[in-house]
Write an enzyme that holds these catalytic residues in place. Structure first.
Site, PDB file in Angstrom:
ATOM      1  N   CYS A 168      -4.758   6.579  -4.197  1.00  0.00           N
ATOM      2  CA  CYS A 168      -4.160   5.236  -4.138  1.00  0.00           C
ATOM      3  C   CYS A 168      -2.707   5.386  -4.574  1.00  0.00           C
ATOM      4  CB  CYS A 168      -4.918   4.288  -5.061  1.00  0.00           C
ATOM      5  SG  CYS A 168      -4.191   2.641  -5.134  1.00  0.00           S
TER       6      CYS A 168
ATOM      7  N   CYS B 270       0.874  -1.183   0.000  1.00  0.00           N
ATOM      8  CA  CYS B 270       0.000   0.000   0.000  1.00  0.00           C
ATOM      9  C   CYS B 270       0.907   1.228   0.000  1.00  0.00           C
ATOM     10  CB  CYS B 270      -0.900  -0.012   1.232  1.00  0.00           C
ATOM     11  SG  CYS B 270      -1.972   1.437   1.315  1.00  0.00           S
TER      12      CYS B 270
HETATM   13  N1  LIG Z   1      -6.507  -1.995  -2.262  1.00  0.00           N
HETATM   14  C1  LIG Z   1      -5.146  -2.414  -2.634  1.00  0.00           C
HETATM   15  C2  LIG Z   1      -4.171  -2.182  -1.462  1.00  0.00           C
HETATM   16  C3  LIG Z   1      -4.077  -0.712  -1.036  1.00  0.00           C
HETATM   17  C4  LIG Z   1      -3.426   0.129  -2.101  1.00  0.00           C
HETATM   18  C5  LIG Z   1      -3.599   1.645  -1.945  1.00  0.00           C
HETATM   19  N2  LIG Z   1      -4.334   2.116  -0.803  1.00  0.00           N
HETATM   20  C6  LIG Z   1      -2.257   2.366  -2.063  1.00  0.00           C
HETATM   21  O1  LIG Z   1      -2.111   3.468  -1.499  1.00  0.00           O
HETATM   22  O2  LIG Z   1      -1.349   1.829  -2.761  1.00  0.00           O
HETATM   23  C7  LIG Z   1      -5.147  -3.908  -3.030  1.00  0.00           C
HETATM   24  O3  LIG Z   1      -6.020  -4.654  -2.618  1.00  0.00           O
HETATM   25  O4  LIG Z   1      -4.226  -4.311  -3.772  1.00  0.00           O
END
Ligand SMILES: N[C@H](CCC[C@H](N)C(=O)O)C(=O)O
Length: 280
Positions: free
Chosen positions: A223, A74
């Site tokens: 994200c 993340c």
């Molecule tokens: N939901 C993503 C993980 C969090 C990614 C995001 N919050 C970031 O800042 O990279 C997944 O299931 O692969």
């Protein structure tokens, strides 16, 4: 249970420690995530990070999405995680390594204040061949491939940038139903483990605007790995340069694509800290 809450460009997270494995005796970490991240019956967040000891890096981050699913990495979360472990003196340098399920990431605290810090992360290299992508193509990289989505044909690119991302271009984000397209592609049969969905428009050669529908969460204000994945695809398609500002609803992240890896620089802010009452 002691917790702290942070956000990175509006992507918000709960952080708790498990350095002595005491958490393992209390509860299932996936169930705890669903409980604590619930925006009505819990504290509320897009996800949760757990601080763990590491044999191979300075510290280890376990990441859970709001729905309790584990994700390998993340980008916004690791910036918040880095501020937490530095401020709590769990690590004692402004440059350190964090073990994740996506590999060991190098983190640098550029500027650290009481509530807000700026952090630069080397996210490593994009991977195209790790995506299990049962689409009929003999190409090594799935970039701008046409797929059927409902009764439409959309062009998508899919890659791993710490976690799986699918990227689409649009001339105007205002004309896109992000939630509808995001959920449809997240759950598309092409992605047996689902995917994060990023839809971007180009502002100029150094700036893009991005909306992300995240696996395990839904629409978020930002994200981090999605910004990096989108910058990589946009650059591969000659739409933007190797250094680009990604404008998201929660702020701006800088992505630099280099021979040493893809770097992400951005802010993180502590929102609050306190005691959470675990429900059994
Ligand atoms: N939901 C993503 C993980 C969090 C990614 C995001 N919050 C970031 O800042 O990279 C997944 O299931 O692969």
């Amino acid at each position: 249970m002691y917790f702290e809450k942070f956000h990175g460009t509006g992507n918000d997270f709960i952080i708790i420690e498990n350095l002595n494995n005491e958490l393992d005796l209390i509860c299932n970490q996936s169930d705890l995530t669903k409980q604590i991240c619930n925006r009505h019956f819990g504290i509320g967040a897009d996800g949760m990070m757990i601080v763990c000891g590491s044999e191979i890096a300075d510290i280890k981050m376990m990441f859970y999405n709001q729905d309790g699913s584990i994700a390998p990495m993340c980008g916004n979360g690791i910036r918040c995680f880095a501020k937490y472990v530095y401020d709590k003196k769990i690590v004692n340098n402004t440059i350190f390594t964090v073990e994740t399920l996506a590999g060991t990431m190098k983190v640098e605290l550029i500027e650290s204040q009481e509530t807000i810090s700026f952090i630069r992360i080397n996210l490593g290299y994009p991977e195209f061949n790790t995506v299990q992508f049962p689409i009929d193509t003999d190409k090594e990289k799935v970039i701008d491939e046409k797929i059927a989505v409902g009764n439409r044909e959309l062009k998508i690119s899919t890659l791993n940038m710490g976690t799986i991302h699918t990227v689409l271009y649009t001339e105007n984000l205002n004309n896109v139903d992000i939630d509808k397209i995001g959920k449809t592609i997240e759950e598309h049969e092409l992605f047996p483990e689902k995917t994060n969905v990023n839809i971007y428009e180009i502002n100029d050669h150094e700036n893009i605007t991005l909306e992300t529908y995240e696996r395990g969460v839904g629409r978020t204000l930002a994200c981090g790995t999605g910004c990096a994945a989108t910058a990589v695809i946009s650059n591969l398609l000659n739409n933007t340069s190797k250094s680009v500002n990604v404008h998201v609803r929660g702020g701006i992240l800088k992505i630099e694509i280099s021979n040493d890896g893809v770097f992400m620089t951005g802010p993180t802010e502590r929102i609050c800290k306190g005691e959470y009452i675990v429900k059994h």
